[in-house]
Design a protein around this motif. Structure first.
Motif, PDB file in Angstrom:
ATOM      1  N   ASP A  82       0.867  -1.215  -0.089  1.00 27.39           N
ATOM      2  CA  ASP A  82       0.031  -0.056  -0.075  1.00 27.39           C
ATOM      3  C   ASP A  82       0.822   1.241  -0.033  1.00 27.39           C
ATOM      4  OD1 ASP A  82      -1.848   1.942   0.215  1.00 27.39           O
ATOM      5  OD2 ASP A  82      -2.606   1.230   2.277  1.00 27.39           O
ATOM      6  N   THR A  83       0.588   2.190  -0.986  1.00 33.43           N
ATOM      7  CA  THR A  83       1.571   3.345  -0.870  1.00 33.43           C
ATOM      8  C   THR A  83       0.491   4.604  -0.462  1.00 33.43           C
ATOM      9  OG1 THR A  83       1.012   3.667  -3.303  1.00 33.43           O
ATOM     10  CG2 THR A  83       3.043   2.415  -2.753  1.00 33.43           C
ATOM     11  N   SER A  84      -0.455   4.520   0.194  1.00 27.75           N
ATOM     12  CA  SER A  84      -1.409   5.468   0.301  1.00 27.75           C
ATOM     13  C   SER A  84      -0.902   6.285   1.652  1.00 27.75           C
ATOM     14  CB  SER A  84      -2.707   5.100   0.768  1.00 27.75           C
ATOM     15  OG  SER A  84      -2.724   4.102   1.840  1.00 27.75           O
ATOM     16  N   TYR A  85      -0.070   5.684   2.538  1.00 35.53           N
ATOM     17  CA  TYR A  85       0.839   6.434   3.542  1.00 35.53           C
ATOM     18  C   TYR A  85       2.191   6.213   3.596  1.00 35.53           C
ATOM     19  CZ  TYR A  85       2.247   8.909   7.715  1.00 35.53           C
ATOM     20  OH  TYR A  85       2.723   9.632   8.618  1.00 35.53           O
ATOM     21  N   ILE A  86       3.177   7.053   3.549  1.00 35.78           N
ATOM     22  CA  ILE A  86       4.554   6.900   3.524  1.00 35.78           C
ATOM     23  C   ILE A  86       5.143   7.650   4.755  1.00 35.78           C
ATOM     24  CG2 ILE A  86       6.722   7.417   2.117  1.00 35.78           C
ATOM     25  CD1 ILE A  86       5.144   6.964  -0.414  1.00 35.78           C
ATOM     26  N   PHE A 145      13.816  -7.330  -5.070  1.00 35.15           N
ATOM     27  CA  PHE A 145      13.881  -7.214  -3.771  1.00 35.15           C
ATOM     28  C   PHE A 145      13.919  -8.614  -2.935  1.00 35.15           C
ATOM     29  CE2 PHE A 145      11.225  -7.946   0.130  1.00 35.15           C
ATOM     30  CZ  PHE A 145      11.600  -6.900   0.839  1.00 35.15           C
ATOM     31  N   ILE A 146      14.919  -8.913  -2.083  1.00 35.27           N
ATOM     32  CA  ILE A 146      15.069 -10.108  -1.654  1.00 35.27           C
ATOM     33  C   ILE A 146      15.069  -9.881   0.310  1.00 35.27           C
ATOM     34  CG2 ILE A 146      16.374 -10.947  -3.511  1.00 35.27           C
ATOM     35  CD1 ILE A 146      18.897 -10.536  -1.849  1.00 35.27           C
ATOM     36  N   ASN A 147      14.817 -10.956   0.764  1.00 36.78           N
ATOM     37  CA  ASN A 147      14.852 -11.068   2.274  1.00 36.78           C
ATOM     38  C   ASN A 147      16.087 -11.786   2.554  1.00 36.78           C
ATOM     39  OD1 ASN A 147      14.751 -12.009   4.972  1.00 36.78           O
ATOM     40  ND2 ASN A 147      12.578 -11.164   4.824  1.00 36.78           N
ATOM     41  N   ALA A 148      17.014 -11.192   3.226  1.00 35.96           N
ATOM     42  CA  ALA A 148      18.270 -12.131   3.470  1.00 35.96           C
ATOM     43  C   ALA A 148      18.064 -13.179   4.516  1.00 35.96           C
ATOM     44  CB  ALA A 148      19.337 -11.093   4.147  1.00 35.96           C
ATOM     45  N   GLN A 169       7.638   0.414  -1.001  1.00 39.06           N
ATOM     46  CA  GLN A 169       7.042   1.491  -1.649  1.00 39.06           C
ATOM     47  C   GLN A 169       7.894   2.117  -2.511  1.00 39.06           C
ATOM     48  OE1 GLN A 169       6.102   3.622   2.160  1.00 39.06           O
ATOM     49  NE2 GLN A 169       4.026   3.116   2.148  1.00 39.06           N
ATOM     50  N   ARG A 170       9.311   2.132  -2.030  1.00 34.69           N
ATOM     51  CA  ARG A 170      10.061   3.032  -3.038  1.00 34.69           C
ATOM     52  C   ARG A 170      10.069   2.315  -4.439  1.00 34.69           C
ATOM     53  NH1 ARG A 170      12.487   7.552  -4.561  1.00 34.69           N
ATOM     54  NH2 ARG A 170      14.443   7.240  -5.990  1.00 34.69           N
ATOM     55  N   ILE A 171      10.283   0.898  -4.384  1.00 35.49           N
ATOM     56  CA  ILE A 171      10.388   0.362  -5.794  1.00 35.49           C
ATOM     57  C   ILE A 171       8.857   0.362  -6.537  1.00 35.49           C
ATOM     58  CG2 ILE A 171      10.241  -2.112  -6.745  1.00 35.49           C
ATOM     59  CD1 ILE A 171      12.010  -2.937  -4.406  1.00 35.49           C
ATOM     60  N   LYS A 172       7.971   0.263  -5.698  1.00 37.07           N
ATOM     61  CA  LYS A 172       6.626   0.529  -6.511  1.00 37.07           C
ATOM     62  C   LYS A 172       6.357   1.852  -7.178  1.00 37.07           C
ATOM     63  CE  LYS A 172       1.888  -1.165  -5.987  1.00 37.07           C
ATOM     64  NZ  LYS A 172       0.977  -1.963  -5.172  1.00 37.07           N
ATOM     65  N   LEU A 173       6.957   3.014  -6.438  1.00 36.85           N
ATOM     66  CA  LEU A 173       6.879   4.181  -7.191  1.00 36.85           C
ATOM     67  C   LEU A 173       7.870   4.536  -8.111  1.00 36.85           C
ATOM     68  CD1 LEU A 173       5.522   6.022  -3.654  1.00 36.85           C
ATOM     69  CD2 LEU A 173       4.194   5.435  -5.677  1.00 36.85           C
TER      70      LEU A 173
END
Length: 389
Positions: free
Chosen positions: A16-20, A63-66, A50-54
Motif C-alpha cells: 500500500d502506498t497511500s501513506y509513507i 527485492f530479497i529477504n536475507a 513503496q520505493r520500488i513500487k513508486l
C-alpha cells in the motif's frame, strides 16, 4: 532466482502506498548504497517496497529477504553478480543482518559493480561501521523510529498534519483540526500507536512477539551470545519493565541476574540499540559530551503497556513519551534541577496540576503538562511534542 522474483512480485502487489513515513523524503535515494536501520516492526520493509513500487522498473530491480532459505546454499554476492549480468541495477535487501557475511559481501558488490545500487534494511542494533568490512565510507545510513503522534494521526485518521521544529512547539505554533479532540486520540496513541501494525488484531501480543524476537534473535546474532546470556537479558528486561524509570545500580542488578556489572552495561547497550529501552544520560563539560546513565526507560509508551502490566505509572508514561519523541532529532540529557534538558532548554514534565516551583530561577525553562489542550507562556501541552517528526 526465479522463485525470489516471484515472491518479490507478490509482495509488491500487496504493498500500500497511500501513506509513507516521514523518513522517505529525507533519504538521498540516488546514493549507491543506502542502509535503513531501526527496531523491528516500524515499517522498514514497507518503505523499501513503496520505493520500488513508486519509482522503479521491475526489469532492473529485485527485492530479497536475507533470511530466505535460498541463502542456505547461495551467496549474496553471487546472486548480485548474476542479477547484474542479466540487466539488474537496483538490489533491495531486507533484514540484511540475518546474513552472516553481509558487510563483507556488500562491500564486494559495491566495489566490483560501480553502476549497481544496493539498498538494505537491518535491525537498529546493526552497526555498519563495524564488522568484517567497514561500510561507513560507502553507505548512507538512516534511522527509522516508530510512529510519532503526528504520524499516527495522519495514518489512522487521514489527517494532513505537518511536523514542527522544537522552537515552533515552544512558540505554541501547533495547529489542530477544530473538529477533533486531541486528548482522547493522544491516549489511544500512548497505548497502541507507536508501531504501524496498530490496526492488526491482537496488537499487544504482536508487540510481545516483536520484543521476543529482538531479545532472542537479533541481539544474540549481533553479540554472538549463547542461550544463557539471552536468558539473562530477558531477566534484565523484566526488572526494567517493573521498575522504570530508575537510576541503575549496575552492581546490584548484576547480583540479581548473576552477571558482572560490566556485562549489565553491555546488556543495556544492546537493549537500547535494539529499540527496547532508552537510557537518559547526564551532560558533562561544556562540549556536550554525554555522561553516565542517570535513568533507564522503556523506549516508548506502548512497551510500557505491553510489559509493565498493572504497574504502569502515569508519571513514567509522560516522561517516556517526551523522551521517545524528542530524542529523534534532539540530544536529550538529564537535568540537575528538573526532568530533561535539550540544549539551553529545561523541561519539567507533569500532570495538569504541575506548578512552576521546580523551575524557578531557570532561564528557558518550560512546564510540559499532560491533559491540557492548549498552552500559554512557558506551559506546553505534552501532546504537542508528538509533532516534532
Amino acid at each position: 532466482m526465479e522463485q525470489l522474483i516471484e515472491l518479490f512480485r507478490r509482495l509488491l502487489l500487496l504493498t500500500d502506498t497511500s501513506y509513507i513515513r516521514y523518513l522517505y523524503d529525507k533519504i538521498d535515494w540516488s546514493a549507491r548504497m543506502i542502509g535503513i536501520v531501526g527496531p523491528r516492526g516500524v515499517g522498514k520493509t514497507t518503505m523499501l517496497l513503496q520505493r520500488i513500487k513508486l519509482n522503479h522498473s521491475l526489469d532492473d530491480t529485485l527485492f530479497i529477504n536475507a533470511d530466505d532459505l535460498y541463502f542456505a546454499e547461495h551467496r549474496l554476492f553471487d546472486l548480485a553478480s548474476d542479477f547484474y549480468k542479466n540487466g539488474g541495477r537496483h538490489l533491495f535487501i531486507d533484514e540484511v543482518h540475518k546474513y552472516s557475511e553481509w558487510s563483507k559481501e556488500l562491500k564486494m558488490i559495491y566495489d566490483y559493480y560501480p553502476d549497481f545500487q544496493i539498498i538494505f534494511t537491518g535491525s537498529s542494533i546493526l552497526d555498519i561501521y563495524k564488522g568484517n568490512a567497514d561500510l561507513s565510507r560507502r553507505a548512507l545510513s538512516y534511522y527509522l523510529p516508530g510512529l510519532s503522534f503526528r504520524e499516527y494521526l495522519n495514518l489512522s485518521y487521514g489527517m494532513q498534519l505537518p511536523a514542527y521544529s522544537l522552537e515552533d512547539i515552544l512558540s505554541h505554533k501547533i495547529e489542530f483540526p477544530e473538529t477533533k479532540l486531541p486528548l482522547p486520540l493522544f491516549k489511544e496513541y500512548m497505548m497502541k500507536g507507536y508501531y504501524p501494525f496498530f490496526r492488526d488484531p491482537g496488537y499487544e501480543q504482536r508487540l510481545r512477539n516483536v520484543i521476543g524476537l529482538t531479545v532472542e534473535n537479533d541481539i544474540p546474532i549481533y553479540a554472538s551470545m549463547n542461550i544463557a546470556s539471552t536468558k539473562k537479558i530477558r531477566q534484565l528486561l523484566y526488572i526494567i519493565s517493573q521498575s522504570v524509570p530508575f537510576k541503575p545500580n549496575f552492581t546490584k542488578i548484576g547480583q540479581m541476574i548473576d552477571v558482572h556489572r560490566n556485562q549489565v552495561t553491555d546488556f543495556l547497550y544492546y537493549l537500547e540499540r535494539a529499540g527496547i529501552i532508552a537510557q537518559l544520560r547526564g551532560e558533562t563539560g561544556g562540549v556536550r559530551l554525554l555522561g553516565k546513565v542517570e535513568k533507564v526507560y522503556l523506549d516508548n509508551t506502548n512497551l510500557i503497556y505491553a510489559l509493565a502490566e498493572n504497574k504502569s505509572d502515569i508519571g513514567n508514561i509522560r516522561e517516556t513519551f517526551f523522551l521517545s519523541q524528542m530524542k529523534v532529532y534532539n540530544d536529550v540529557v538529564s537535568s540537575e534541577k528538573s526532568d530533561f534538558r535539550i540544549g539551553n532548554f529545561t523541561f519539567e514534565v507533569g500532570g495538569q496540576g504541575k506548578q512552576q516551583k521546580q523551575i524557578e530561577g531557570i532561564e528557558n525553562a518550560y512546564i510540559v503538562k499532560d491533559n491540557i489542550e492548549y498552552g500559554y507562556k512557558n506551559i506546553i501541552p505534552l501532546w504537542h511534542f508528538g509533532f516534532n517528526y
